[in-house]
Design a protein around this motif. Structure first.
Motif, mmCIF file in Angstrom:
data_model
loop_
_atom_site.group_PDB
_atom_site.id
_atom_site.type_symbol
_atom_site.label_atom_id
_atom_site.label_comp_id
_atom_site.label_asym_id
_atom_site.label_seq_id
_atom_site.Cartn_x
_atom_site.Cartn_y
_atom_site.Cartn_z
ATOM 1 N N LEU A 22 0.844 -1.188 0.000
ATOM 2 C CA LEU A 22 0.000 0.000 0.000
ATOM 3 C C LEU A 22 0.881 1.241 0.000
ATOM 4 N N TRP A 23 0.689 2.083 -1.016
ATOM 5 C CA TRP A 23 1.488 3.286 -1.201
ATOM 6 C C TRP A 23 0.596 4.518 -1.186
ATOM 7 N N SER A 24 1.040 5.557 -0.510
ATOM 8 C CA SER A 24 0.369 6.848 -0.508
ATOM 9 C C SER A 24 1.142 7.763 -1.460
ATOM 10 N N TRP A 25 0.443 8.539 -2.274
ATOM 11 C CA TRP A 25 1.100 9.435 -3.218
ATOM 12 C C TRP A 25 0.494 10.826 -3.116
ATOM 13 N N SER A 26 1.274 11.825 -3.550
ATOM 14 C CA SER A 26 0.762 13.190 -3.637
ATOM 15 C C SER A 26 1.598 13.979 -4.633
ATOM 16 N N PHE A 27 0.937 14.915 -5.304
ATOM 17 C CA PHE A 27 1.605 15.833 -6.220
ATOM 18 C C PHE A 27 0.757 17.088 -6.341
ATOM 19 N N ALA A 28 1.366 18.153 -6.864
ATOM 20 C CA ALA A 28 0.652 19.422 -7.034
ATOM 21 C C ALA A 28 0.865 19.923 -8.454
ATOM 22 N N LEU A 45 5.931 -0.174 -9.884
ATOM 23 C CA LEU A 45 4.538 -0.179 -10.330
ATOM 24 C C LEU A 45 3.776 0.996 -9.714
ATOM 25 N N ALA A 46 4.028 1.285 -8.456
ATOM 26 C CA ALA A 46 3.405 2.441 -7.812
ATOM 27 C C ALA A 46 3.854 3.729 -8.497
ATOM 28 N N ARG A 49 1.994 4.136 -11.823
ATOM 29 C CA ARG A 49 0.591 4.537 -11.642
ATOM 30 C C ARG A 49 0.470 6.023 -11.345
ATOM 31 N N VAL A 50 1.395 6.565 -10.554
ATOM 32 C CA VAL A 50 1.365 7.995 -10.264
ATOM 33 C C VAL A 50 1.715 8.790 -11.522
ATOM 34 N N CYS A 51 2.660 8.311 -12.308
ATOM 35 C CA CYS A 51 3.019 8.995 -13.562
ATOM 36 C C CYS A 51 1.823 9.056 -14.509
ATOM 37 N N ILE A 52 1.049 7.995 -14.569
ATOM 38 C CA ILE A 52 -0.155 7.985 -15.406
ATOM 39 C C ILE A 52 -1.154 9.016 -14.901
#
Length: 70
Positions: A22-28, A45-46, A49-52
């Motif tokens: 389980l990974w938490s991500w954030s970006f602005a 893989l995480a 998914r964030v790049c997508i």
């Protein structure tokens, strides 16, 4: 807890391993902060998914950008 900072298309994002798989991500983008979680066994893989998600946000931002008058 493992916190990683990456860049994709000049957008800085963070990935934090909350628990196994389980990974938490954030970006602005343009001052709007996006946060969420994703289930992925592998760090790569995480990241993918964030790049997508970043690509999708950038595409939506470009689509809703007001056009210059002629």
């Amino acid at each position: 807890m493992k916190k990683l900072i990456y860049r994709h298309r000049d957008i800085e994002y963070t990935l934090t391993n909350i628990e196994p798989d389980l990974w938490s991500w954030s970006f602005a983008i343009n001052g709007k902060i996006k946060r969420g979680t994703t289930r992925a066994r592998l760090n790569l893989l995480a990241q993918r998914r964030v790049c997508i998600l970043i690509d999708r946000e950038l595409k939506d931002t470009a689509r809703t950008k007001p056009r210059e008058p002629d």
